[in-house]
Design an enzyme around this catalytic site. Structure first.
Site, PDB file in Angstrom:
ATOM      1  N   PRO A  24     -85.392  13.498  17.454  1.00  0.00           N
ATOM      2  CA  PRO A  24     -84.447  12.592  17.345  1.00  0.00           C
ATOM      3  C   PRO A  24     -84.173  11.614  16.783  1.00  0.00           C
ATOM      4  CG  PRO A  24     -84.950  13.679  19.197  1.00  0.00           C
ATOM      5  CD  PRO A  24     -85.824  13.857  18.838  1.00  0.00           C
ATOM      6  N   HIS A 185     -82.733   7.136  20.195  1.00  0.00           N
ATOM      7  CA  HIS A 185     -82.370   8.865  19.454  1.00  0.00           C
ATOM      8  C   HIS A 185     -81.181   8.248  18.558  1.00  0.00           C
ATOM      9  CE1 HIS A 185     -80.909  12.660  19.660  1.00  0.00           C
ATOM     10  NE2 HIS A 185     -81.229  12.920  21.059  1.00  0.00           N
ATOM     11  N   HIS A 186     -81.480   8.749  17.406  1.00  0.00           N
ATOM     12  CA  HIS A 186     -80.633   8.857  16.663  1.00  0.00           C
ATOM     13  C   HIS A 186     -79.192   9.800  16.557  1.00  0.00           C
ATOM     14  CE1 HIS A 186     -79.343   7.219  12.362  1.00  0.00           C
ATOM     15  NE2 HIS A 186     -80.199   8.048  11.804  1.00  0.00           N
ATOM     16  N   ALA A 187     -78.862  10.494  17.848  1.00  0.00           N
ATOM     17  CA  ALA A 187     -77.151  10.816  17.622  1.00  0.00           C
ATOM     18  C   ALA A 187     -76.887  10.108  18.766  1.00  0.00           C
ATOM     19  CB  ALA A 187     -77.809  12.434  19.223  1.00  0.00           C
TER      20      ALA A 187
END
Length: 212
Positions: A24, A185-187
């Site tokens: 991610p 973290h892309h979230a």
């Protein structure tokens, strides 16, 4: 510390989409200009490594998403996040972690960092405090003006601590440049947030006396 509430349905979908990925994190590497920052640090006899840690940590702390951390199905926002960076040691040819509580007071930060770094030369550690996620993992790679980098890390359970690394300075077209890599973290961190990080750091580096 507070809980982040994704009240916008699309933002919640974005979080859920990237949180479920096996890989991610995403990483952006670019050159940043430090033409004014480097002589400022030298003229004021500030250790360059600590100066970089301070300004990069300050940049991150001023962007809320860099203070967000994933805990299970929730996201929390820390009031401050603190640099944990690599330093060389006198006891081996590999590095030690050096964690310093961040302070916007640069003199206070420099004093604390210098003391802890000196101790780590003979008492190295590869452990961060268990249960804490209010860190920024940082490192320097002064041997190469790199163009990309890959970090060793655990992806599950979610590790949402950003990674920031800078490389060998170089001269180009009359400017002093430094390769800078930012991984997140892309979230919880999107491209615009990392873009803002690069822009904000360069702005601070262009007027260092305003921030030290």
């Amino acid at each position: 510390m507070k809980t982040v509430d994704f009240s916008n349905p699309h933002r919640k979908k974005h979080f859920d989409f990237f949180r479920e990925m096996n890989h991610p994190h995403f990483n952006i590497t670019a050159n940043v200009e430090i033409s004014r920052l480097l002589p400022f640090l030298k003229d004021n006899k500030f250790p360059i490594n600590i100066g970089m840690v301070y300004l990069l940590a300050r940049t991150a702390n001023e962007i809320p998403e860099f203070r967000w951390r994933i805990r299970g199905d929730k996201v929390v926002e820390h009031p401050l996040v603190h640099p944990s960076f690599t330093v060389s040691t006198d006891v081996a040819d590999v590095f030690s972690f050096c964690s310093v509580d961040f302070s916007y007071d640069s003199s206070m930060f420099f004093d604390k960092a210098s003391t802890i770094m000196e101790n780590m030369k003979t008492n190295p550690s590869l452990e961060d405090e268990i249960g804490r996620d209010d860190f920024l993992f940082m490192s320097t790679f002064p041997w190469v003006s790199f163009t990309s980098i890959q970090h060793a890390m655990h992806y599950h359970p979610s590790d949402s601590v950003p990674r920031i690394i800078w490389g060998k300075f170089f001269e180009q077209d009359g400017k002093t440049l430094m390769p800078l890599s930012v991984q997140a973290h892309h979230a919880i961190v999107d491209g615009r947030h990392i873009g803002q990080f690069f822009q904000d750091f360069e702005a601070m580096a262009s007027a260092p006396s305003d921030f030290f």
